[in-house]
Design a protein around this motif. Sequence first.
Motif, short mmCIF file in Angstrom:
data_model
loop_
_atom_site.label_atom_id
_atom_site.label_comp_id
_atom_site.label_asym_id
_atom_site.label_seq_id
_atom_site.Cartn_x
_atom_site.Cartn_y
_atom_site.Cartn_z
N ASN A 34 99.92 -8.38 49.31
CA ASN A 34 100.93 -8.02 50.30
C ASN A 34 100.69 -6.58 50.71
OD1 ASN A 34 102.50 -10.41 50.42
ND2 ASN A 34 103.52 -9.86 48.52
N ARG A 35 100.45 -6.35 51.98
CA ARG A 35 100.17 -5.01 52.46
C ARG A 35 101.48 -4.22 52.54
NH1 ARG A 35 97.01 -2.25 56.44
NH2 ARG A 35 98.04 -0.24 56.73
N LEU A 36 101.70 -3.32 51.59
CA LEU A 36 102.90 -2.49 51.56
C LEU A 36 102.53 -1.07 51.99
CD1 LEU A 36 104.56 -3.47 48.14
CD2 LEU A 36 104.98 -4.44 50.40
N ASP A 37 103.10 -0.62 53.08
CA ASP A 37 102.97 0.78 53.50
C ASP A 37 104.30 1.46 53.23
OD1 ASP A 37 100.30 0.72 54.93
OD2 ASP A 37 101.37 -0.80 56.09
N SER A 49 117.37 -2.37 46.64
CA SER A 49 116.92 -3.11 45.45
C SER A 49 115.47 -2.80 45.12
CB SER A 49 117.11 -4.62 45.67
OG SER A 49 116.38 -5.06 46.81
N TRP A 50 114.64 -2.57 46.15
CA TRP A 50 113.23 -2.23 45.95
C TRP A 50 113.12 -0.83 45.36
CZ3 TRP A 50 109.42 1.09 48.20
CH2 TRP A 50 108.09 0.71 47.97
N TYR A 64 105.52 10.86 37.55
CA TYR A 64 105.84 9.55 36.98
C TYR A 64 106.24 8.54 38.06
CZ TYR A 64 105.78 11.87 32.42
OH TYR A 64 105.40 12.56 31.30
N ILE A 65 107.05 8.98 39.04
CA ILE A 65 107.48 8.03 40.06
C ILE A 65 106.31 7.69 40.97
CG2 ILE A 65 108.28 9.67 41.83
CD1 ILE A 65 109.97 6.34 40.75
N ARG A 66 105.37 8.61 41.16
CA ARG A 66 104.19 8.28 41.98
C ARG A 66 103.28 7.31 41.24
NH1 ARG A 66 105.23 13.97 43.71
NH2 ARG A 66 105.88 13.78 45.89
N MET A 67 103.24 7.39 39.93
CA MET A 67 102.52 6.37 39.15
C MET A 67 103.15 5.00 39.41
SD MET A 67 101.95 8.37 35.51
CE MET A 67 101.12 7.01 34.66
N ALA A 68 104.46 4.95 39.38
CA ALA A 68 105.17 3.69 39.62
C ALA A 68 104.91 3.19 41.04
CB ALA A 68 106.67 3.89 39.39
N THR A 86 103.01 -0.26 42.25
CA THR A 86 103.78 -1.22 43.04
C THR A 86 103.07 -1.56 44.34
OG1 THR A 86 105.86 -0.43 42.09
CG2 THR A 86 106.00 -1.58 44.19
N VAL A 87 102.54 -0.54 45.01
CA VAL A 87 101.88 -0.76 46.29
C VAL A 87 100.55 -1.50 46.11
CG1 VAL A 87 100.76 0.43 48.22
CG2 VAL A 87 103.01 1.16 47.44
N ILE A 88 99.76 -1.09 45.14
CA ILE A 88 98.47 -1.76 44.91
C ILE A 88 98.67 -3.22 44.51
CG2 ILE A 88 96.59 -1.87 43.20
CD1 ILE A 88 96.08 1.04 43.63
N ASN A 89 99.70 -3.50 43.74
CA ASN A 89 99.97 -4.88 43.31
C ASN A 89 100.70 -5.70 44.36
OD1 ASN A 89 98.75 -4.49 40.81
ND2 ASN A 89 100.65 -3.80 39.84
N GLY A 90 101.08 -5.06 45.47
CA GLY A 90 101.79 -5.78 46.52
C GLY A 90 103.12 -6.32 46.06
N ASP A 91 103.83 -5.54 45.27
CA ASP A 91 105.08 -5.99 44.66
C ASP A 91 106.26 -5.69 45.59
OD1 ASP A 91 107.06 -6.85 43.02
OD2 ASP A 91 106.83 -5.29 41.50
#
Length: 362
Positions: free
Chosen positions: A6-9, A19-20, A296-300, A304-309
Amino acid sequence: MSEQKNRLDLIDLNDYPVSWWLKLLDLGHKIVQDPVAYSEACKGKIMGTLFYEPSTRTQMSFQTAMLRLGGTIIGFDNPATSSVAKGENIKDTTKIVSGYADIMVMRHPTAGSVKAAALTADCPVINAGDGGHLHPTQTLTDLLTLREEKGRLDNLTIGFCGDLKNGRTVHSLIKAMVCFPNNKFILVSTSELALPVYVKDILEAAGMEYKEVTDLEEVIGELDVLYMTRIQKERFASEEEYLAQSGNYILDTRKLSMGKPDLIVLHPLPRVDEIAIEVDDDPRAMYFKQAKYGMYIRMALILTVINGDGAPQPLMKGRVHKHIDCSNPNCITHHEKYLPHWFKGDGTTLVCEYCDERTLVE
């Protein structure tokens, strides 16, 4: 490079539901508790970092975040060392880099520039700051800091002090905090550096209580959070205009003594002289800890973005008006002439999809 599920920008945090955000904050909390558990989560992945203007915390925290996740990085931190210096436009630069990387992080001095890049990029794009417009990953940093240090994101009285006109961190955080109930906002600035109308429109549309004042001492005792900002010299047309505004708001221990015992002081950094060095020793000063939460939040976020979550969001939701120009002279559409002029709204008032400024149509 693997196919994106999923392409998340992430251009504007408000493109995604609360919620996200909360899922990101939950993951950020887990990483704070045990960062080593995520040390190979991005093994084999590449992040491109394109920083068209200077940065210390944002750039290094993104790079450190990717390295701590086991990934690698490419990119530049000075456009003079890239083909940008030869006149290459944003589309061509980002198109090339996005073909090399699994995720791209971009900072640029012009409003709407990162959204413009995302229109044609071949990998997910994260906005690391576009001029004085938005800074969504700083907002995520601020949200994680507030939740970790105050234990909540609602029922807070938040004071913003300094350059509220050009402070993209302020604009982004206000847009986020109106999504949580019973927050109040106190805006402390000179009239010249007051919050832009489009952000006040957001406060009013959300029915949020806010007031504008010029004296920090008058209101500091009311605050749960004080968000200090730097007077941004690089956003002024002349040295004289900057000097007329600099030094108006300086937080020192005398002023801080008027604040609540559980007040927390935040600052996106860098500071110049708006927080006296003596304040650093007060336990209410959270800005250095805040910067570490940013990693830490940028790690998260990277995970999230790479996994398309999440559910991908459309970059543009309005329509193209070929013969209408954005009223904001710092909008990317005035610099990259090939861009279609996207606007939301109808009638006599349109809102630019790149920079969010209102344009009146005769």
